[in-house]
Design a protein around this motif. Structure first.
Motif, PDB file in Angstrom:
ATOM      1  N   ASN A  85     -15.700 -19.464 -13.629  1.00  0.00           N
ATOM      2  CA  ASN A  85     -17.024 -18.982 -14.000  1.00  0.00           C
ATOM      3  C   ASN A  85     -17.074 -17.456 -13.997  1.00  0.00           C
ATOM      4  O   ASN A  85     -16.964 -16.834 -12.932  1.00  0.00           O
ATOM      5  CB  ASN A  85     -18.065 -19.547 -13.027  1.00  0.00           C
ATOM      6  N   PRO A  86     -17.271 -16.821 -15.154  1.00  0.00           N
ATOM      7  CA  PRO A  86     -17.300 -15.354 -15.193  1.00  0.00           C
ATOM      8  C   PRO A  86     -18.508 -14.769 -14.481  1.00  0.00           C
ATOM      9  O   PRO A  86     -18.486 -13.602 -14.085  1.00  0.00           O
ATOM     10  CB  PRO A  86     -17.334 -15.048 -16.697  1.00  0.00           C
ATOM     11  N   TYR A 118     -26.825 -21.871  -4.401  1.00  0.00           N
ATOM     12  CA  TYR A 118     -26.137 -20.586  -4.396  1.00  0.00           C
ATOM     13  C   TYR A 118     -24.895 -20.677  -5.293  1.00  0.00           C
ATOM     14  O   TYR A 118     -23.977 -21.443  -5.007  1.00  0.00           O
ATOM     15  CB  TYR A 118     -25.687 -20.213  -2.991  1.00  0.00           C
ATOM     16  N   VAL A 119     -24.879 -19.886  -6.364  1.00  0.00           N
ATOM     17  CA  VAL A 119     -23.703 -19.835  -7.237  1.00  0.00           C
ATOM     18  C   VAL A 119     -22.849 -18.600  -6.964  1.00  0.00           C
ATOM     19  O   VAL A 119     -21.706 -18.523  -7.420  1.00  0.00           O
ATOM     20  CB  VAL A 119     -24.107 -19.885  -8.726  1.00  0.00           C
ATOM     21  N   ALA A 120     -23.397 -17.652  -6.234  1.00  0.00           N
ATOM     22  CA  ALA A 120     -22.631 -16.488  -5.787  1.00  0.00           C
ATOM     23  C   ALA A 120     -23.248 -16.014  -4.485  1.00  0.00           C
ATOM     24  O   ALA A 120     -24.474 -16.085  -4.301  1.00  0.00           O
ATOM     25  CB  ALA A 120     -22.654 -15.367  -6.836  1.00  0.00           C
ATOM     26  N   HIS A 121     -22.404 -15.519  -3.586  1.00  0.00           N
ATOM     27  CA  HIS A 121     -22.906 -15.114  -2.269  1.00  0.00           C
ATOM     28  C   HIS A 121     -21.948 -14.095  -1.669  1.00  0.00           C
ATOM     29  O   HIS A 121     -20.736 -14.267  -1.718  1.00  0.00           O
ATOM     30  CB  HIS A 121     -23.008 -16.337  -1.349  1.00  0.00           C
ATOM     31  N   THR A 252     -27.395  -6.031 -16.543  1.00  0.00           N
ATOM     32  CA  THR A 252     -26.619  -5.222 -17.491  1.00  0.00           C
ATOM     33  C   THR A 252     -25.146  -5.637 -17.481  1.00  0.00           C
ATOM     34  O   THR A 252     -24.528  -5.817 -18.535  1.00  0.00           O
ATOM     35  CB  THR A 252     -26.738  -3.734 -17.140  1.00  0.00           C
ATOM     36  N   GLU A 253     -24.594  -5.829 -16.288  1.00  0.00           N
ATOM     37  CA  GLU A 253     -23.182  -6.187 -16.155  1.00  0.00           C
ATOM     38  C   GLU A 253     -22.879  -7.544 -16.793  1.00  0.00           C
ATOM     39  O   GLU A 253     -21.795  -7.741 -17.363  1.00  0.00           O
ATOM     40  CB  GLU A 253     -22.800  -6.220 -14.661  1.00  0.00           C
ATOM     41  N   LEU A 254     -23.841  -8.452 -16.736  1.00  0.00           N
ATOM     42  CA  LEU A 254     -23.614  -9.822 -17.200  1.00  0.00           C
ATOM     43  C   LEU A 254     -24.265 -10.122 -18.552  1.00  0.00           C
ATOM     44  O   LEU A 254     -24.293 -11.275 -18.968  1.00  0.00           O
ATOM     45  CB  LEU A 254     -24.141 -10.813 -16.157  1.00  0.00           C
ATOM     46  N   ARG A 255     -24.765  -9.104 -19.239  1.00  0.00           N
ATOM     47  CA  ARG A 255     -25.551  -9.358 -20.439  1.00  0.00           C
ATOM     48  C   ARG A 255     -24.752 -10.023 -21.558  1.00  0.00           C
ATOM     49  O   ARG A 255     -25.317 -10.701 -22.413  1.00  0.00           O
ATOM     50  CB  ARG A 255     -26.188  -8.074 -20.963  1.00  0.00           C
ATOM     51  N   ASP A 256     -23.426  -9.843 -21.572  1.00  0.00           N
ATOM     52  CA  ASP A 256     -22.612 -10.408 -22.647  1.00  0.00           C
ATOM     53  C   ASP A 256     -21.890 -11.694 -22.246  1.00  0.00           C
ATOM     54  O   ASP A 256     -21.086 -12.229 -23.013  1.00  0.00           O
ATOM     55  CB  ASP A 256     -21.580  -9.383 -23.134  1.00  0.00           C
ATOM     56  N   VAL A 257     -22.148 -12.171 -21.038  1.00  0.00           N
ATOM     57  CA  VAL A 257     -21.502 -13.405 -20.580  1.00  0.00           C
ATOM     58  C   VAL A 257     -22.022 -14.581 -21.403  1.00  0.00           C
ATOM     59  O   VAL A 257     -23.222 -14.772 -21.560  1.00  0.00           O
ATOM     60  CB  VAL A 257     -21.784 -13.645 -19.080  1.00  0.00           C
ATOM     61  N   ARG A 258     -21.096 -15.374 -21.933  1.00  0.00           N
ATOM     62  CA  ARG A 258     -21.477 -16.513 -22.758  1.00  0.00           C
ATOM     63  C   ARG A 258     -21.613 -17.784 -21.941  1.00  0.00           C
ATOM     64  O   ARG A 258     -22.373 -18.665 -22.297  1.00  0.00           O
ATOM     65  CB  ARG A 258     -20.431 -16.744 -23.860  1.00  0.00           C
ATOM     66  N   HIS A 259     -20.850 -17.880 -20.896  1.00  0.00           N
ATOM     67  CA  HIS A 259     -20.807 -19.106 -20.111  1.00  0.00           C
ATOM     68  C   HIS A 259     -22.040 -19.200 -19.225  1.00  0.00           C
ATOM     69  O   HIS A 259     -22.314 -18.308 -18.430  1.00  0.00           O
ATOM     70  CB  HIS A 259     -19.553 -19.150 -19.262  1.00  0.00           C
ATOM     71  N   GLU A 260     -22.782 -20.294 -19.334  1.00  0.00           N
ATOM     72  CA  GLU A 260     -23.960 -20.469 -18.472  1.00  0.00           C
ATOM     73  C   GLU A 260     -23.511 -20.769 -17.065  1.00  0.00           C
ATOM     74  O   GLU A 260     -22.601 -21.549 -16.841  1.00  0.00           O
ATOM     75  CB  GLU A 260     -24.831 -21.626 -18.979  1.00  0.00           C
ATOM     76  N   PRO A 261     -24.200 -20.135 -16.035  1.00  0.00           N
ATOM     77  CA  PRO A 261     -23.840 -20.399 -14.659  1.00  0.00           C
ATOM     78  C   PRO A 261     -24.246 -21.792 -14.247  1.00  0.00           C
ATOM     79  O   PRO A 261     -25.084 -22.410 -14.867  1.00  0.00           O
ATOM     80  CB  PRO A 261     -24.614 -19.335 -13.878  1.00  0.00           C
TER      81      PRO A 261
END
Length: 261
Positions: A85-86, A118-121, A252-261
């Motif tokens: 997961n990006p 929680y998908v990131a921590h 801003t950092e994740l604005r181009d991420v295509r993969h849905e979390p």
């Protein structure tokens, strides 16, 4: 449009996932009766499912008792998710900087039923924190991270979720309604909401909604810790500006991420 029929295999998988989800953020061991209460399934159905999940490596028995806890198979799935997961890969460095700067835990969460997953921590090594991590489930209605996500929804969807939360709250519904309304007032006025001692005594959380990736997936970002300072206002003044700035940087950092979390 026609829908595929629900097969016995699909139904069994769904119920098995309900069992795994019943192990909420505290990760405390549970017995069949407690699992039946949390899932709404019969005790006999739960007993069959826990036996199967033990065989598959997703649950294990706690030594010397009738309780179960999550086993390594579950965390293997979580590790595969993190690697692929990006969102988590890109979010973690920014979240770690915020955690170290404020001496807090930082979480990024998405909805899972009436809970927040929680998908990131990330957490500072210098503080006492809740026993939480990637994969933890927190009650949507009782936490800042859940209420912030609710606020980010379009009004009709927000009302739908709130109605479900109130129905599930039973006798505590009026108190919950007041707390959710107060959080929404805070978000409307200040862009964040805060909870203190509602999920765990002496712990606070401050959160706001964020939109992630090209699909603008609604999630929520929070800072939290066990509070030792007496002045909650001082905590807010220290945390809120940094949290808002981090949310902007994250989007801003994740604005181009295509993969849905």
């Amino acid at each position: 449009m026609t829908h595929a029929p629900v097969t016995p295999v699909t139904l069994t998988l769904d119920r098995g996932l309900q069992i795994l989800r019943a192990f909420h953020a505290a990760r405390a061991p549970l017995n069949n009766g407690e699992l039946a209460q949390r899932t709404g399934m019969s005790r006999s159905a739960v007993s069959r499912l826990t036996s199967t999940l033990i065989q598959l490596g997703y649950l294990r028995r706690v030594a010397g008792g009738s309780r179960f806890e999550l086993a390594s198979g579950v965390f293997g799935i979580g590790h595969a998710y993190l690697v692929s997961n990006p969102v988590t890969r890109l979010a973690h460095p920014l979240m770690q900087r915020l955690a170290d700067r404020l001496d807090v835990s930082v979480a990024l969460a998405a909805p899972n039923g009436l809970d927040m997953l929680y998908v990131a921590h990330r957490t500072s090594a210098r503080i006492a924190t809740l026993r939480l991590g990637v994969g933890s489930l927190l009650p949507m209605g009782l936490t800042a991270i859940g209420r912030a996500w609710l606020w980010g929804l379009p009004e009709p969807q927000r009302q739908h979720y709130v109605a479900r939360l109130l129905e599930a709250a039973g006798p505590q519904r009026e108190g919950l309604r007041s707390e959710i309304d107060s959080a929404f007032d805070d978000l409307r006025s200040n862009g964040v909401c805060m909870s203190f001692g509602q999920f765990q005594r002496d712990a606070y959380g401050i959160a706001l909604p964020v939109r992630i990736g090209r699909e603008a997936v609604l999630m929520s970002l929070s800072c939290g810790a066990i509070r030792f300072q007496r002045d909650i206002d001082a905590v807010r003044q220290r945390v809120v500006p940094a949290l808002k700035q981090a949310a902007l940087e994250l989007e801003t950092e994740l604005r181009d991420v295509r993969h849905e979390p």
